[in-house]
Design a protein around this motif. Structure first.
Motif, mmCIF file in Angstrom:
data_model
loop_
_atom_site.group_PDB
_atom_site.id
_atom_site.type_symbol
_atom_site.label_atom_id
_atom_site.label_comp_id
_atom_site.label_asym_id
_atom_site.label_seq_id
_atom_site.Cartn_x
_atom_site.Cartn_y
_atom_site.Cartn_z
ATOM 1 N N ARG A 133 0.843 -1.180 0.000
ATOM 2 C CA ARG A 133 0.000 0.000 0.000
ATOM 3 C C ARG A 133 0.882 1.234 0.000
ATOM 4 N N SER A 134 0.356 2.358 -0.408
ATOM 5 C CA SER A 134 1.115 3.601 -0.390
ATOM 6 C C SER A 134 0.310 4.689 0.304
ATOM 7 N N ILE A 135 1.039 5.566 0.979
ATOM 8 C CA ILE A 135 0.433 6.712 1.667
ATOM 9 C C ILE A 135 1.025 7.965 1.061
ATOM 10 N N GLN A 136 0.189 8.906 0.722
ATOM 11 C CA GLN A 136 0.643 10.137 0.063
ATOM 12 C C GLN A 136 0.553 11.318 1.018
ATOM 13 N N HIS A 137 1.590 12.170 0.987
ATOM 14 C CA HIS A 137 1.501 13.449 1.673
ATOM 15 C C HIS A 137 2.115 14.517 0.772
ATOM 16 N N THR A 138 1.771 15.761 1.042
ATOM 17 C CA THR A 138 2.223 16.867 0.190
ATOM 18 C C THR A 138 3.162 17.765 0.966
ATOM 19 N N THR A 139 4.323 18.059 0.353
ATOM 20 C CA THR A 139 5.293 18.988 0.931
ATOM 21 C C THR A 139 5.575 20.079 -0.080
ATOM 22 N N GLN A 140 5.223 21.306 0.274
ATOM 23 C CA GLN A 140 5.395 22.474 -0.604
ATOM 24 C C GLN A 140 4.855 22.212 -2.012
ATOM 25 N N GLY A 141 3.707 21.563 -2.071
ATOM 26 C CA GLY A 141 3.032 21.332 -3.347
ATOM 27 C C GLY A 141 3.474 20.088 -4.078
ATOM 28 N N PHE A 142 4.479 19.382 -3.588
ATOM 29 C CA PHE A 142 4.966 18.157 -4.241
ATOM 30 C C PHE A 142 4.419 16.932 -3.508
ATOM 31 N N LYS A 143 3.910 15.971 -4.270
ATOM 32 C CA LYS A 143 3.306 14.770 -3.696
ATOM 33 C C LYS A 143 4.356 13.675 -3.527
ATOM 34 N N ILE A 144 4.618 13.314 -2.292
ATOM 35 C CA ILE A 144 5.576 12.251 -1.964
ATOM 36 C C ILE A 144 4.778 11.051 -1.461
ATOM 37 N N ARG A 145 5.024 9.882 -2.050
ATOM 38 C CA ARG A 145 4.320 8.658 -1.652
ATOM 39 C C ARG A 145 5.296 7.700 -0.960
ATOM 40 N N GLU A 146 4.820 7.108 0.122
ATOM 41 C CA GLU A 146 5.603 6.114 0.866
ATOM 42 C C GLU A 146 4.955 4.755 0.669
ATOM 43 N N VAL A 147 5.755 3.758 0.289
ATOM 44 C CA VAL A 147 5.258 2.414 0.001
ATOM 45 C C VAL A 147 5.584 1.498 1.172
ATOM 46 N N TYR A 148 4.561 0.744 1.642
ATOM 47 C CA TYR A 148 4.720 -0.187 2.760
ATOM 48 C C TYR A 148 4.392 -1.596 2.279
ATOM 49 N N ASP A 149 5.013 -2.598 2.890
ATOM 50 C CA ASP A 149 4.734 -3.988 2.516
ATOM 51 C C ASP A 149 3.619 -4.555 3.398
ATOM 52 N N GLU A 150 3.398 -5.874 3.260
ATOM 53 C CA GLU A 150 2.303 -6.517 3.990
ATOM 54 C C GLU A 150 2.516 -6.505 5.497
ATOM 55 N N LYS A 151 3.785 -6.281 5.955
ATOM 56 C CA LYS A 151 4.079 -6.200 7.386
ATOM 57 C C LYS A 151 4.061 -4.753 7.881
ATOM 58 N N SER A 152 3.589 -3.864 7.011
ATOM 59 C CA SER A 152 3.540 -2.427 7.323
ATOM 60 C C SER A 152 4.927 -1.836 7.573
ATOM 61 N N GLU A 153 5.926 -2.421 6.942
ATOM 62 C CA GLU A 153 7.283 -1.875 7.014
ATOM 63 C C GLU A 153 7.556 -1.039 5.775
ATOM 64 N N ALA A 154 8.200 0.104 5.979
ATOM 65 C CA ALA A 154 8.486 1.005 4.856
ATOM 66 C C ALA A 154 9.438 0.336 3.873
ATOM 67 N N VAL A 155 9.115 0.391 2.594
ATOM 68 C CA VAL A 155 9.948 -0.193 1.543
ATOM 69 C C VAL A 155 10.737 0.911 0.838
ATOM 70 N N PHE A 156 10.034 1.921 0.333
ATOM 71 C CA PHE A 156 10.706 3.053 -0.286
ATOM 72 C C PHE A 156 9.712 4.213 -0.389
#
Length: 882
Positions: A133-156
């Protein structure tokens, strides 16, 4: 998936090997500003230009390891439930600091229409697609997405911008890219985003980024040298590898601006003559070659920072000297050599003798101004001077020649040889007299054939620089890289050269990395006796091994039980001389091979060898009362004066002109010191370091005065003697207690560091094992039978389990060419081991005194001189290289 801390630390180390190694490149032609380069941060350290490749499971050298880590980051995309199609794209891998603690790769991938399906699936990631799954947040108008695996550990984390996919295992770095969007460095790169690279590897180096990282990676006192090396680089350059079977060759272009070009402006490249003065024990060297010394001297001024220029001017004013005049007496070549344990020497070419004249004049002025006694010490046939100006070579050549807290110098052929301690200089001179130099080494001939005419040459042995590198790091980064030493052993030598007399368009220059682990020496057979010298009246002193100054043949001086001093050549006795008693300690060479000092309980004398095969007592002082000393420790020596300590801390002065002998009156009484007693000098005055068994540490001058701050009570029990160590930030004393407490004490008596070495059981006992030839050291731990050897970084090297119970003495010697030997003594038996724990020879050598070892590179044999009750024998064992 983030890199481990260990790998991040290693990547920075590899960065330094790239950057400081000196791959210079500059091109005025700027490429089109692509969106790719618009997002490359000014904090970038290295930027790899490559198409995707598979990471290596077992990289064999630092280049392969480095690339493997970069490509492993890209392979993170393969964890997704859908595949990318980036095999034919040119991708950028950017190494960027994550704060001050870590390093991470950020990857830039240019996107085209064919990538649209992959990007759409990436944006639509949810728990319904194999748990990602990925979670999106916005910093100064740029959308940065964080990808997590099935164990909810950050991948990239990733960012899509201007048809560009930017991703990293570090979300912190992506945040910083957006918040601090600066990319002035990358705009000047020669880079065409639509073309695939044809080279096996192209790495762009950001010099400014490296300089900024040095501030938080390295100890402050170690930063000057690294920064001075880096400042020779232009702000941008690239290096290119062409991988061959046993070496990695690369090419770089000379910059037409920057410190390197400024330093060697107007200079023709020169051929090096220094192979005959470079010791085989050097682990790195830096050579400057120049054709116009006046122009070079002038150029040096522009490469000094304000602090160093101020120091230089203050020395010139204080001592009424002209350093530029000293520089202009040099014959176009200077070489800085570094050794293990942080020791350094310098070789300065001077054929007409003007340089030594200038240095002697400056030496006299300094001693007169500072009200110091101008003393010279004699080592063999060399006259060693001490110049009490801190970091004097850096006042001549800049911070690249930093690290000489003291400066000792002498002459050898057409060179001035200097060392950062007297011991370092003596070790270098000993190698010169033995022929243990690059010019005589079959192994280093492989390097010499690669040397072309140049203005700058850099050589280092990656498998030997570990200790120097490790000790230069901050404590935090030492912890990060402490487990990487084994990986460092994979590359034997790295050589880079550059010249400034050709334009960038006309020439490229080659560096070469010699891959593969260092050769190991394994004894294939048992010891074989080659010859022996019979001494019917019995051996009564430690022999002195000499070389005849006329015939150049080996000779041996030894005392018999009848007090006759005998001189042997091969097996023939050629001379003898009766003296008044048993020789104390061992004979000493003072003022040349033919001038030998001896000490007995009744007299001190100089024995003179003559060319007509005689030994005569040339000078003598008869003592009024018997001297109750069983050993002595030389401080300063000349043919007229001698100063020494005994093992009770008493100082003695001998004057052969006045036939006088004087004992120093001590201000404090001491019990017996643990031997041998280290000695050193500060501004021409000799000192001894005495350590009592119960932990009282003292530093005493020959005048009987304690150095300020001493004695220091260490409140532990000691069985091994202390040692003096040049830490690069000044001299310090190292001691190890029986219980494994490691102490480092500065010369103000302050305990700078105290740590407990690993103690498995309470019955274990520790000791300090100093290298006979240098200030390198190891630690030993024993239960009375098994002996474990520990290096300076607290790593256990090996354990010897096949020795009998009983107290043992351990000696450590570096024979050059990568051969380091431990001698373990019990009674009259000596077992020899290399530092991998392999026994050299199948049995112990029997000797009354410590065997004298030499390595014959031509025959691959280890030679040992041993002493029995009535003979002096030569033994050898054949060594195989593995």
């Amino acid at each position: 998936m983030k890199f481990t801390t260990m790998k991040k630390s290693y990547l920075f180390l590899l960065l330094l090997l790239f950057g400081i190694g000196g791959y210079w490149y500059f091109n005025k032609n700027k490429s089109e500003n692509s969106s790719l380069l618009d997002w490359v941060s000014d904090k970038t350290l290295l930027l790899i230009e490559s198409k995707p490749q598979k990471s290596l499971e077992n990289p064999t050298n630092f280049q392969d390891f480095f690339l493997s880590e970069a490509f492993q980051t890209l392979e993170i995309l393969q964890k997704l439930p859908f595949k990318s199609n980036f095999e034919q794209k040119k991708i950028l891998f950017s190494l960027i600091p994550e704060g001050k603690e870590n390093l991470d790769f950020t990857i830039y991938i240019p996107l085209t229409e064919e990538d649209e399906p992959f990007i759409k699936k990436l944006q639509d990631l949810s728990t319904s697609t194999s748990g990602f799954r990925s979670i999106q947040h916005t910093t100064q108008g740029f959308k940065i997405r964080e990808v997590y695996d099935e164990k909810s550990e950050a991948v990239f984390s990733y960012l899509l911008q201007d048809n560009l996919l930017i991703f990293s295992t570090s979300g912190v770095i992506l945040e910083d890219l957006v918040l601090n969007h600066k990319n002035e460095w990358a705009k000047n790169l020669v880079f065409k985003s639509k073309e695939l690279p044809t080279e096996p590897l192209k790495v762009y180096v950001n010099t400014t980024g490296i300089l900024n990282a040095v501030d938080f990676i390295f100890e402050p006192e170690k930063q000057n040298f690294i920064k001075s090396m880096t400042v020779l680089l232009p702000k941008q350059f690239f290096c290119q590898y062409n991988n061959t079977a046993r070496s990695n060759e690369g090419f770089f272009n000379i910059p037409d601006e920057g410190a390197f070009s400024e330093l060697f402006d107007g200079q023709k490249s020169t051929k090096s003559d220094a192979a005959k003065v470079i010791s085989n024990q050097s682990i790195s060297l830096l050579r400057y070659g120049f054709s116009d010394v006046a122009e070079f001297s002038s150029n040096l001024n522009s490469n000094f920072n304000d602090k160093l220029l101020s120091l230089r001017k203050s020395v010139e004013k204080k001592y009424d000297t002209d350093i530029e005049e000293i520089l202009e007496s040099i014959d176009g070549e200077v070489v800085s050599c570094r050794y293990e344990a942080g020791n350094q020497s310098v070789c300065i070419k001077n054929s007409d003798g003007k340089l030594i004249k200038y240095l002697d004049e400056l030496n006299s002025k300094v001693h007169l101004q500072e009200e110091l006694q101008l003393n010279y010490s004699i080592f063999g046939s060399f006259k060693i001077r001490s110049l009490p100006i801190k970091n004097f070579p850096s006042l001549l050549f800049g911070y690249t020649f930093d690290g000489f807290n003291q400066f000792y110098f002498t002459t050898y052929k057409e060179y001035i040889i200097g060392g950062n301690s007297q011991q370092t200089l003596e070790n270098h001179l000993l190698d010169l007299t033995k022929g243990n130099t690059w010019s005589n080494s079959a192994r280093n001939q492989k390097l010499l054939v690669k040397l072309n005419e140049s203005n700058l040459t850099l050589f280092f042995a990656p498998n030997k620089i570990w200790n120097s590198f490790y000790e230069s790091l901050t404590p935090n980064w030492r912890l990060k890289v402490s487990n990487l030493e084994a990986s460092f052993q994979q590359d034997q030598a790295f050589l880079a050269q550059a010249r400034a007399d050709l334009t960038p368009a006309q020439t490229t220059h080659r560096f070469e990395e010699f891959a593969g682990p260092e050769e190991r020496f394994v004894a294939s057979k048992s010891w074989i006796k080659l010859d022996n010298i019979s001494i019917p009246q019995g051996v009564n002193s430690e022999p002195l091994f000499l070389n005849n100054s006329v015939t150049k043949q080996p000779e041996i001086l030894v005392q018999g039980i009848d007090n006759q001093v005998n001189l042997f050549s091969t097996k023939k006795k050629i001379a003898q001389q009766k003296i008044m008693g048993k020789i104390i300690g061992s004979p000493k060479i003072i003022g040349g091979e033919d001038n030998i000092f001896i000490l007995t309980q009744k007299e001190a004398a100089f024995l003179k060898k003559s060319n007509n095969e005689k030994i005569e007592i040339e000078k003598t002082v008869i003592f009024e009362t018997q001297l109750n000393v069983d050993n002595f420790h030389l401080i300063k020596a000349s043919t007229n004066n001698l100063l020494f300590f005994d093992n009770f801390g008493n100082g003695y002065s001998l004057d052969f002109k006045d036939n006088s002998f004087e004992k120093t009156n001590l201000t404090t009484q001491f019990s017996s010191f643990i031997e041998p007693i280290p000695t050193f000098e500060i501004k021409g005055e000799g000192y001894a370091i005495g350590l009592e068994e119960r932990g009282k540490l003292n530093v005493i001058s020959l005048k009987g005065k304690q150095l300020n701050g001493f004695p220091t009570e260490l409140k532990s029990v000691f069985k091994s003697n202390p040692m003096i160590f040049n830490s690069g930030n000044g001299l310090e004393i190292i001691c190890i207690s029986e219980k494994g407490e490691l102490f480092k004490i500065d010369l103000s008596g302050k305990v700078k560091e105290k740590k407990q070495l690993f103690l498995p059981t309470q019955d274990q006992r520790f000791g300090l094992v100093q290298n006979i030839n240098s200030s390198d050291w190891l630690a030993s731990r024993t239960d009375g039978k098994n002996i474990t050897i520990i290096d300076k970084n607290e790593q256990e090297l090996f354990t010897i389990k096949d020795l009998a119970f009983g107290r043992k003495k351990i000696f450590y010697q570096d024979l050059g060419n990568g051969l380091k030997v431990l001698l373990i003594n019990a009674g009259n038996n000596y077992w020899l081991y290399d530092l991998q724990g392999n026994r050299l020879g199948q049995k112990a050598l029997s000797s009354k005194y410590l065997p004298i070892l030499n390595y014959s590179e031509s025959y691959h044999k280890l030679l040992a001189k041993v002493v029995t009750s009535n003979t002096i024998e030569t033994w050898s064992v054949k060594l195989n290289n593995q």
